[in-house]
Design an enzyme around this catalytic site. Structure first.
Site, PDB file in Angstrom:
ATOM      1  N   GLU A 123      40.087  30.505  41.967  1.00 25.52           N
ATOM      2  CA  GLU A 123      38.831  29.759  41.848  1.00 25.52           C
ATOM      3  C   GLU A 123      38.999  28.258  42.074  1.00 25.52           C
ATOM      4  OE1 GLU A 123      39.677  32.051  39.511  1.00 25.52           O
ATOM      5  OE2 GLU A 123      38.122  33.588  39.652  1.00 25.52           O
ATOM      6  N   HIS A 161      33.184  37.658  29.965  1.00 28.83           N
ATOM      7  CA  HIS A 161      32.334  38.021  31.100  1.00 28.83           C
ATOM      8  C   HIS A 161      30.865  38.010  30.704  1.00 28.83           C
ATOM      9  CE1 HIS A 161      36.165  39.537  32.543  1.00 28.83           C
ATOM     10  NE2 HIS A 161      35.651  39.831  33.717  1.00 28.83           N
TER      11      HIS A 161
END
Lengths: 335, 324
Positions: free
Chosen positions: B58, B127
């Site tokens: 990322e 998440h």
């Protein structure tokens, strides 16, 4: 040191070397001015000078056009000038003036000139690596043979983004040159205390052509960069150069004000002064009979006049107004 | 008009805009497989030059997306779950949100970060976040939180035609809900313009993302109790259409804000503060916020349900406000 990956036998020739000598001198004298302005308290912010490292920026950027991209670091004045930015816009920016490269909104750590492909100095160590890799992706998609160069220090080699970018750049064969300016220090920490192994070996592990060179030898940098950039232009993918150098000034000019003890010895600094890339290239040109003492004086005088003009320009310029800020956050949208 | 799910609407937006502008590039983790379905078919249509699977990196993804945008390539960076934006936060927070200002307005940054938000499916605390309060505080990046397929398509198309960095957040629970979407290839939804889903006179409910559906149900139930609800979906949190919200509260005199993000320094608390500043004298009761508490989201379904906003909680808050 391992075998050479970026085989080279190119030479720039004396005229080009002279132009590069002048560019190095411009960087050095501009930064000396900014260093003095910092120590006198005239500058609003800090400056991180690249004195001693100029050969790398100048030699690499000599192969680039305005359509190519350079991502830089917090120590970015040299990259800015080497990529074609003007002393006026640099000095005015660092003085926080509206006529500066970024209108006085960025400062020393963010000097940017997109018209020259200089996508910015960057205050985040390693930040410029991602941006340059993105510019390389853009260049690859555009398919016009542009390349991107990321300059970063040995300190940034400890950032995860370098490993991530090396992996992606090799997988995607990005037109990217990664140039590690190994100056031996991560801010105030000696590289040996914060970096395991050899940085170049990390690049080799990704399967990238890699070369370790003397970064204070402008001709050596120029020759290796010639091969690496040519590869990138031809679509052959990224390369890695680890250029050994030394910063003759501190991490930032203000450091004497807060350091309790020196973190490097005078002897070490003096030893590196003998390897200063500027007198070294001048001497080489004298040996080639391409430069005389009078020529050197003329170069120095030109550069001094340019710096003096730029400083006067900065002094006579206005600071930026709030309208500039409000129009510089979004495109066609008020913040 | 055609009926489609929110992820299909975004998929249609990608297809239309990538056809329209051949410079747009999309990359991210597993965009070929497409876990959520929004990037399905793009690789087959546009090829590996423009649609690229990335490694799980990322930091590089966000940084490169900004660099590519700066160099003139409009870029969609798909981050899958919004929690992963936090491992690539430098590219978003220090680069995308600041580079235009730092370059004195030189840089145009047509970069769109896409990620799913929200809890409710037992994905665990890493998440399940709804992290737009953090993004709202960065200074220079737009944030879209569409709640309907039509808004998702129109907001995505606007982002891809513009030159500003955008974080585009997909409320996951809404991904499976269908709605009517325009087939007009120039159907755009502007940033900074709230959607008034229903007009009313007794109370204003501002609902964000997954809470819009909850608020619609609450409004229906409140109507049966004789309470007329004005329901507003801001659609974008930056820019935020405070004018529409403040005007509504001046009319109704009451406000409930429903927001799945944690309460502290949230969109809900910001909206409450703005209304307190600008419509204090119109308020007939204290402002109520229906939000998640300031703790990470647990895994067990019963605990998730207990912590998340739902129609009953919104209705209860509205009734308290009506009584106040």
């Amino acid at each position: 040191m391992s075998q050479s990956d970026l085989h080279h036998n190119f030479t720039p020739g004396p005229e080009r070397l002279k132009a590069m000598l002048e560019r190095m001198l411009l960087i050095r004298r501009t930064e000396e001015q900014l260093g003095a302005d910092s120590r006198s308290g005239e500058l609003p912010g800090n400056v991180h000078l690249c004195a001693g490292q100029e050969a790398i920026a100048v030699a690499v950027c000599d192969h680039l056009s305005d359509d190519d991209y350079v991502g830089s670091t917090h120590r970015g004045h040299g990259h800015f000038l080497a990529k074609g930015g003007s002393a006026r816009s640099l000095i005015a920016e660092v003085h926080g003036k509206s006529s500066g490269a970024c209108g006085g909104l960025g400062g020393s750590m963010h000097v940017t000139d997109l018209s020259k492909g200089m996508i910015g100095a960057n205050g985040i160590v390693g930040g410029g690596i991602g941006l340059a890799a993105g510019a390389a992706l853009s260049a690859q998609v555009a398919g016009q043979g542009q390349v991107a160069v990321a300059f970063f220090g040995d300190g940034a080699s400890s950032q995860g983004i370098l490993s991530e970018v090396m992996n992606i750049a090799v997988l995607w064969k990005l037109p990217l040159l990664l140039v590690c300016e190994y100056n031996g220090y991560s801010e105030f920490s000696a590289s040996a205390t914060v970096n395991a192994g050899l940085i170049a070996d990390r690049a080799r592990a990704f399967g990238m052509p890699t070369e370790v060179i003397d970064g204070n030898d402008l001709e050596a940098v120029w020759a290796v960069a010639a091969v690496a950039i040519d590869r990138a232009r031809k679509g052959e993918g990224p390369s890695f150069i680890e250029a050994k150098t030394y910063r003759l000034r501190g991490h930032l000019e203000a450091e004497d004000g807060f350091l309790q003890a020196p973190y490097r010895s005078e002897g070490e600094i003096d030893q590196w002064r003998t390897r200063d890339p500027i007198p070294r290239l001048a001497q080489r040109l004298v040996e080639l009979s391409a430069l005389t003492a009078t020529d050197i004086e003329a170069l120095e005088a030109n550069v001094a006049a340019e710096v003096k003009d730029a400083l006067q320009f900065a002094h006579e310029s206005e600071p930026p107004g709030m309208e500039r800020v409000l129009s510089s956050v979004f495109v066609d949208q008020r913040p | 008009m055609v009926k489609m799910r929110l992820t299909q609407a975004i998929n249609a937006a990608y297809f239309e805009e990538m056809e329209r502008n051949e410079r747009i590039v999309l990359f991210g983790e597993d965009v070929e497989v497409s876990m959520f379905g929004d990037t399905r078919g793009l690789h087959a249509r546009f090829g590996s030059g423009r649609v690229r699977n990335t490694p799980i990196s990322e930091s590089a993804m966000t940084g490169m997306a900004v660099g590519a945008a700066m160099a003139g390539t409009p870029t969609i960076c798909h981050l899958m779950f919004s929690n992963f934006a936090l491992t690539g936060f430098d590219g978003i927070a220090n680069q995308a949100a600041k580079l235009r200002l730092m370059t004195g307005g030189q840089a145009r940054l047509p970069v769109t970060f896409v990620a799913a938000i929200g809890a409710g499916t037992s994905t665990g605390a890493q998440h399940s976040d709804t992290p737009y309060p953090m993004f709202m505080n960065l200074g220079g990046i737009n944030i879209a939180v569409p709640a309907t397929p039509a808004d998702a398509k129109g907001l995505m198309k606007s982002a891809l035609r513009g030159f500003n960095p955008t974080i585009f957040l997909l409320p996951r629970v809404r991904g499976a809900t269908a709605g009517e979407v325009s087939e007009d290839s120039d159907f755009l939804v502007p940033y900074g313009k709230a959607s008034v889903l229903q007009e009313g006179t007794d109370i204003t409910i501002v609902a964000i993302g997954s809470c819009v559906n909850h608020a619609l149900r609450a409004a229906k139930a409140l109507k049966e109790d004789g309470v007329s609800v004005e329901l507003i979906d801001p659609r974008t949190l930056v820019p935020l259409d405070t004018d529409t919200i403040v005007a509504s509260v001046r009319k109704t005199g009451r406000l409930v804000v429903a927001d799945e993000a944690r309460d502290r320094c949230s969109a809900a608390s910001h909206i409450a503060a703005v209304v307190g500043d600008e419509a204090f004298s119109s308020l007939k009761a204290p402002i109520k916020r229906v939000t998640a508490p300031n703790i990470p989201m647990p895994y067990a379904p019963a605990l998730e349900r207990a912590l998340l906003p739902d129609p009953e909680k919104i209705m209860a808050a509205a009734m308290l406000t009506m009584a106040g």
